[in-house]
Write an enzyme that holds these catalytic residues in place. Structure first.
Site, mmCIF file in Angstrom:
data_model
loop_
_atom_site.group_PDB
_atom_site.id
_atom_site.type_symbol
_atom_site.label_atom_id
_atom_site.label_comp_id
_atom_site.label_asym_id
_atom_site.label_seq_id
_atom_site.Cartn_x
_atom_site.Cartn_y
_atom_site.Cartn_z
ATOM 1 N N ASN A 13 -5.293 -3.015 -1.642
ATOM 2 C CA ASN A 13 -5.684 -3.196 -3.040
ATOM 3 C C ASN A 13 -7.175 -2.876 -3.143
ATOM 4 O OD1 ASN A 13 -6.157 -3.969 -5.651
ATOM 5 N ND2 ASN A 13 -5.966 -6.181 -5.264
ATOM 6 N N LYS A 15 -8.878 -2.729 -5.737
ATOM 7 C CA LYS A 15 -9.486 -3.383 -6.903
ATOM 8 C C LYS A 15 -10.302 -2.331 -7.683
ATOM 9 C CE LYS A 15 -9.688 -7.600 -4.232
ATOM 10 N NZ LYS A 15 -9.852 -9.018 -4.362
ATOM 11 N N HIS A 99 -1.626 -10.399 -10.129
ATOM 12 C CA HIS A 99 -2.716 -10.700 -9.192
ATOM 13 C C HIS A 99 -3.557 -11.847 -9.774
ATOM 14 C CE1 HIS A 99 -6.338 -10.269 -6.800
ATOM 15 N NE2 HIS A 99 -5.621 -9.565 -5.937
ATOM 16 N N GLU A 101 -6.606 -12.302 -9.960
ATOM 17 C CA GLU A 101 -7.755 -11.867 -10.772
ATOM 18 C C GLU A 101 -7.315 -11.511 -12.192
ATOM 19 O OE1 GLU A 101 -9.233 -8.923 -8.012
ATOM 20 O OE2 GLU A 101 -9.789 -10.526 -6.642
ATOM 21 N N GLU A 171 -0.701 -15.185 -2.140
ATOM 22 C CA GLU A 171 -2.159 -15.018 -2.088
ATOM 23 C C GLU A 171 -2.837 -16.293 -2.596
ATOM 24 O OE1 GLU A 171 -3.389 -10.677 -2.006
ATOM 25 O OE2 GLU A 171 -3.343 -11.284 -4.096
ATOM 26 N N GLY A 177 -11.044 -12.868 -1.278
ATOM 27 C CA GLY A 177 -12.436 -12.414 -1.326
ATOM 28 C C GLY A 177 -13.447 -13.459 -0.892
ATOM 29 N N SER A 217 -8.423 -12.450 2.304
ATOM 30 C CA SER A 217 -9.416 -12.318 3.383
ATOM 31 C C SER A 217 -8.816 -11.905 4.723
ATOM 32 C CB SER A 217 -10.228 -13.623 3.530
ATOM 33 O OG SER A 217 -10.954 -13.868 2.355
#
Ligand code: PEP
Length: 256
Positions: A13, A15, A99, A101, A171, A177, A217
């Site tokens: 990904n 991003k 996701h 985010e 996730e 991150g 991560s």
């Protein structure tokens, strides 16, 4: 992993990183490893603006191109949005849905996730559905219940035939991150809770065929331990997927 029943998937990904012109050299570096990795499907999820270049560069390789989001409508007055039909016509094979985010910064709800999932399947895309708890939920000890609820909401009115096309990614939001990776045991426990829920909804046969990825991560030094767990069938990788060398090491770890 359990290769007898399901595919191993390594999905990168990117991003909102890199430029369209970086797709070709990156895919050039990755393609031999993807061809060699017998057990592993390799997916590169790029920004919308990069899709045409990425699809072109990946032609004739074993790398599938994915998008990071989609809209649930086929077309219409949704300024700035991109439909699954548009993605599919461009040659996209996978799409990340829900996701954290998107949920956190763009207000995506479980209902949106479910609508996007239906739209993606209708256009023949393989959805990678993301689930995961925030730190405050983890601290109350309710993480697994939270994930089960997110999963059930995402899968509303999805049939057993459609389930075969779906990849799930666990996730934990606190791990994305942050450099704070879940332990392999925590990821496996979540994977097991997801599979148990799938079994209750769709039966044992359908449940054991679903690939459940870990994301948060993950990098080349932690991938091997993570992939040794029975209910971790690969990874969704953000930061560590931006360098071809580290993504290649992760694919190696998944293909052992
Ligand atoms: C992700 O974006 O899905 C992700 C797992 O990011 P990172 O690997 O950077 O934590």
């Amino acid at each position: 992993m359990n290769r007898r029943y399901r595919k191993t998937v390594i999905a990168a990904n990117w991003k909102m990183n890199k430029l369209p012109g970086e797709c070709k050299p990156f895919i050039q570096q990755l393609k031999d490893k993807a061809a060699e990795a017998k057990w592993c499907d390799v997916v590169l999820c790029v920004p919308f603006t990069h899709i045409a270049s990425a699809v072109k560069a990946a032609r004739g390789t074993r790398i599938a191109i994915g998008a990071q989001n989609c809209h649930y409508a086929q077309n219409g007055a949704f300024t700035g949005e991109v439909s699954c039909r548009m993605l599919s016509e461009l040659g996209v094979k996978y799409v990340i849905i829900g996701h954290s985010e998107r949920r956190q910064y763009f207000g995506e709800t479980d209902t949106d996730v479910n609508r996007k999932l239906h739209a993606a399947l209708e256009e023949g895309l393989r959805p990678i559905v993301c689930l995961g708890e925030k730190l405050e939920v983890k601290e109350t000890g309710a993480a697994l219940d939270f994930i089960r609820c997110q999963l059930k909401a995402a899968l509303k009115d999805i049939t057993v035939q459609q389930l075969r096309k779906i990849v799930i990614a666990y996730e934990p939001v606190w791990a994305i991150g942050t450099g704070k990776i879940a332990t392999p045991q925590q990821a496996d426990e979540a994977g097991e809770a997801i599979r148990d829920t799938l079994r209750a909804l769709y039966g044992a046969r359908a449940a054991r065929g679903v690939s459940i990825l870990y994301g948060g991560s993950l990098n080349e030094s932690t991938a091997g331990g993570m992939f040794s767990m029975p209910d971790v069938d690969g990874g969704l990788i953000g930061g560590a997927s931006l360098e071809a060398a580290s993504l290649i090491s992760i694919i190696d770890a998944a293909d052992q």
